[in-house]
Design a protein around this motif. Structure first.
Motif, PDB file in Angstrom:
ATOM      1  N   SER A  12      70.524  42.096  40.023  1.00  0.00           N
ATOM      2  CA  SER A  12      68.990  42.395  39.785  1.00  0.00           C
ATOM      3  C   SER A  12      68.501  41.718  38.486  1.00  0.00           C
ATOM      4  O   SER A  12      67.385  41.976  38.000  1.00  0.00           O
ATOM      5  CB  SER A  12      68.680  44.021  39.815  1.00  0.00           C
ATOM      6  OG  SER A  12      69.425  44.476  38.572  1.00  0.00           O
ATOM      7  N   ASP A  14      67.357  38.779  37.799  1.00  0.00           N
ATOM      8  CA  ASP A  14      66.022  38.005  37.875  1.00  0.00           C
ATOM      9  C   ASP A  14      64.939  38.908  38.595  1.00  0.00           C
ATOM     10  O   ASP A  14      64.040  38.505  38.552  1.00  0.00           O
ATOM     11  CB  ASP A  14      66.362  36.860  38.997  1.00  0.00           C
ATOM     12  CG  ASP A  14      66.664  37.236  40.285  1.00  0.00           C
ATOM     13  OD1 ASP A  14      67.179  38.462  40.641  1.00  0.00           O
ATOM     14  OD2 ASP A  14      66.409  36.673  41.107  1.00  0.00           O
ATOM     15  N   CYS A  15      65.104  40.221  38.478  1.00  0.00           N
ATOM     16  CA  CYS A  15      63.913  40.916  38.842  1.00  0.00           C
ATOM     17  C   CYS A  15      63.223  41.087  37.774  1.00  0.00           C
ATOM     18  O   CYS A  15      63.516  41.860  36.589  1.00  0.00           O
ATOM     19  CB  CYS A  15      64.501  42.404  39.619  1.00  0.00           C
ATOM     20  SG  CYS A  15      65.223  41.946  41.011  1.00  0.00           S
ATOM     21  N   THR A  17      60.260  43.478  37.843  1.00  0.00           N
ATOM     22  CA  THR A  17      59.782  45.008  37.997  1.00  0.00           C
ATOM     23  C   THR A  17      60.557  45.869  38.716  1.00  0.00           C
ATOM     24  O   THR A  17      61.633  45.423  39.215  1.00  0.00           O
ATOM     25  CB  THR A  17      58.437  44.566  38.821  1.00  0.00           C
ATOM     26  OG1 THR A  17      58.611  44.578  40.139  1.00  0.00           O
ATOM     27  CG2 THR A  17      57.339  43.875  38.265  1.00  0.00           C
ATOM     28  N   GLU A  19      59.808  47.939  41.029  1.00  0.00           N
ATOM     29  CA  GLU A  19      59.447  47.331  42.622  1.00  0.00           C
ATOM     30  C   GLU A  19      60.300  46.264  42.991  1.00  0.00           C
ATOM     31  O   GLU A  19      61.088  46.424  44.255  1.00  0.00           O
ATOM     32  CB  GLU A  19      58.130  46.943  42.919  1.00  0.00           C
ATOM     33  CG  GLU A  19      57.200  48.433  42.701  1.00  0.00           C
ATOM     34  CD  GLU A  19      57.507  49.490  43.839  1.00  0.00           C
ATOM     35  OE1 GLU A  19      57.930  49.037  44.851  1.00  0.00           O
ATOM     36  OE2 GLU A  19      57.448  50.512  43.142  1.00  0.00           O
ATOM     37  N   ASP A  20      60.499  45.076  42.204  1.00  0.00           N
ATOM     38  CA  ASP A  20      61.418  44.114  42.732  1.00  0.00           C
ATOM     39  C   ASP A  20      62.752  44.636  42.808  1.00  0.00           C
ATOM     40  O   ASP A  20      63.517  44.184  43.529  1.00  0.00           O
ATOM     41  CB  ASP A  20      61.167  43.009  41.636  1.00  0.00           C
ATOM     42  CG  ASP A  20      59.760  42.351  41.795  1.00  0.00           C
ATOM     43  OD1 ASP A  20      59.170  42.416  42.516  1.00  0.00           O
ATOM     44  OD2 ASP A  20      59.731  41.601  40.735  1.00  0.00           O
ATOM     45  N   MET A  21      63.353  45.505  41.790  1.00  0.00           N
ATOM     46  CA  MET A  21      64.534  45.751  41.789  1.00  0.00           C
ATOM     47  C   MET A  21      64.972  46.731  43.067  1.00  0.00           C
ATOM     48  O   MET A  21      65.853  46.643  43.660  1.00  0.00           O
ATOM     49  CB  MET A  21      64.968  46.656  40.574  1.00  0.00           C
ATOM     50  CG  MET A  21      65.035  45.487  39.173  1.00  0.00           C
ATOM     51  SD  MET A  21      65.133  46.473  37.687  1.00  0.00           S
ATOM     52  CE  MET A  21      67.049  47.223  37.760  1.00  0.00           C
ATOM     53  N   GLU A  23      63.432  46.701  46.027  1.00  0.00           N
ATOM     54  CA  GLU A  23      63.665  45.817  47.251  1.00  0.00           C
ATOM     55  C   GLU A  23      64.960  45.280  47.260  1.00  0.00           C
ATOM     56  O   GLU A  23      65.554  45.064  48.031  1.00  0.00           O
ATOM     57  CB  GLU A  23      62.463  44.881  47.138  1.00  0.00           C
ATOM     58  CG  GLU A  23      62.358  44.057  48.533  1.00  0.00           C
ATOM     59  CD  GLU A  23      61.163  43.118  48.341  1.00  0.00           C
ATOM     60  OE1 GLU A  23      61.198  42.111  49.226  1.00  0.00           O
ATOM     61  OE2 GLU A  23      60.096  43.357  47.974  1.00  0.00           O
ATOM     62  N   ARG A  24      65.234  44.724  46.087  1.00  0.00           N
ATOM     63  CA  ARG A  24      66.847  44.011  46.072  1.00  0.00           C
ATOM     64  C   ARG A  24      67.589  44.999  46.549  1.00  0.00           C
ATOM     65  O   ARG A  24      68.740  44.630  47.238  1.00  0.00           O
ATOM     66  CB  ARG A  24      66.848  43.504  44.522  1.00  0.00           C
ATOM     67  CG  ARG A  24      68.233  42.562  44.376  1.00  0.00           C
ATOM     68  CD  ARG A  24      68.329  41.207  45.277  1.00  0.00           C
ATOM     69  NE  ARG A  24      66.994  40.426  44.779  1.00  0.00           N
ATOM     70  CZ  ARG A  24      67.059  39.674  43.912  1.00  0.00           C
ATOM     71  NH1 ARG A  24      68.190  39.473  42.925  1.00  0.00           N
ATOM     72  NH2 ARG A  24      66.099  38.897  43.338  1.00  0.00           N
TER      73      ARG A  24
END
Length: 68
Positions: A12, A14-15, A17, A19-21, A23-24
């Motif tokens: 993670s 490069d995430c 937010t 939320e991005d984390m 989803e990953r």
């Protein structure tokens, strides 16, 4: 035996937010479940975790590159 090293420290990085984390992590969990159902396993080797499969064709069908 086909294998590659699993290193989650970059999973993670490069995430931007939470939320991005999330989803990953969800995508990764789905892949890990699929790998397990297809006969992949985790093996400790020389202080690293390797994702392994005894059948090179199955391993390569996922697009993984075999570490030599």
């Amino acid at each position: 035996m086909a294998s590659f090293t699993w290193n989650e420290s970059t999973l993670s990085a490069d995430c931007g937010t939470l939320e991005d984390m999330a989803e990953r992590f969800e995508d990764t969990a789905a892949l890990m479940r699929r790998l397990a159902q297809t006969g992949f396993a985790v093996k400790q080797q020389e202080g690293a975790r390797k994702i392994i499969h005894t059948n090179d064709e199955v391993f390569e069908s996922f697009g993984f590159v075999i570490e030599e």
